[in-house]
Design an enzyme around this catalytic site. Structure first.
Site: not given
Ligand code: IPE
Ligand code: IPE
Ligand code: MG
Length: 248
Positions: A25, A42, A136
């Site tokens: 995240d 990303h 792995l």
């Molecule tokens: C959780 O992250 C999903 C992944 C890491 C793929 P999100 O960024 O989508 O989660 P919320 O919305 O903050 O709970």
């Molecule tokens: C994690 O980063 C990637 C996915 C959930 C696919 P985010 O895109 O959720 O990044 P934030 O939470 O907005 O910083």
């Molecule tokens: Mg996120």
């Protein structure tokens, strides 16, 4: 084999978690801090995936699962969903041969029906190409949701009962778990979530019953081998009790 310099993990003292699962995240916030579009976050996150898989393979972690896209992430703008799917395609196109060479076994959990046919083909090929590897076990959770996982298991058990091939009293935690998408994977010992958020966001709800949870502030694109080793250190300082007293 040398462990490299500057790593904090005390390999001799450490017991490695058998299964590490990571909720990756913070890509969006990483980009925002740099006044960049989320998609660049990303892209940088994909580099962190490469580093993490290599680090786990080198450390000898048996199982690694990465949460790449949740069943709720479809709520994001279509452009961002497309970017994430393109990144996954290019990751698979570029990395599978190298992962295969490292004897990594690739698998996916999550619902496939909503994915593009060409992506499904890449996924199936990655699984097929690496299925006999003994290194792995690397699982990517894609369009995965813990509640869906549990509901589909319950539905299949209900179908078996309705068909007369299963008695209700044969539904046990073990038989239930055997109907989850994670069949064949041990429950995660350590779940790491980056970016400071402290929630599971529908990840491995059943399987996390006794996982140690480590929340770190590092944003996913900055996650390094050192971050991984620090999380393993924290894991090693926890006392796992599984409901018992902790005295042996
Ligand atoms: C959780 O992250 C999903 C992944 C890491 C793929 P999100 O960024 O989508 O989660 P919320 O919305 O903050 O709970
Ligand atoms: C994690 O980063 C990637 C996915 C959930 C696919 P985010 O895109 O959720 O990044 P934030 O939470 O907005 O910083
Ligand atoms: Mg996120």
């Amino acid at each position: 084999m040398t462990q490299g310099l500057g790593h904090r993990l005390d390999a001799a003292a450490a017991s490695l978690p058998r299964h590490i699962a990571i909720i990756m995240d913070g890509n969006g916030r990483w980009a925002k801090k740099r006044y960049m579009p989320r998609t660049l976050g990303h892209r940088e996150g994909a580099e962190a995936v490469r580093r993490t898989v290599t680090a786990c393979a080198e450390l000898g972690v048996p199982y690694l699962t990465l949460f790449a896209f949740s069943s709720e992430n479809w709520k994001r703008p279509a452009d961002e969903v497309d970017d994430l799917m393109w990144l996954l395609r290019s990751y698979l196109q570029r990395e599978v041969n190298e992962l295969n060479r490292q004897r990594v076994r690739i698998g996916f959990i999550g619902e496939r029906d909503r994915l593009a046919p060409d992506l499904i083909t890449l996924i199936e090929n990655a699984e097929l190409q690496t299925r006999n590897n003994d290194g792995l076990v690397f699982t990517i959770a894609l369009n995965y949701g813990g509640q869906n996982d549990i509901v589909s298991a319950a539905r299949r058990l209900a179908e078996e009962v309705a068909a007369g091939s299963l008695r209700p009293d044969q539904i046990t935690p073990e038989s239930f778990a055997a109907h989850l998408m994670t069949l064949g994977l041990p429950d995660p010992d350590l779940i790491i979530r980056t970016s400071g958020e402290q929630r599971l966001s529908n990840f491995m709800l059943w399987q996390s019953a006794y996982s140690e949870l480590v929340f770190i502030d590092t944003l996913w694109p900055d996650f390094s081998r050192e971050s991984l080793e620090q999380a393993i250190d924290l894991f090693n300082r926890r006392e796992r009790r599984f409901g018992a007293t902790g005295e042996s």
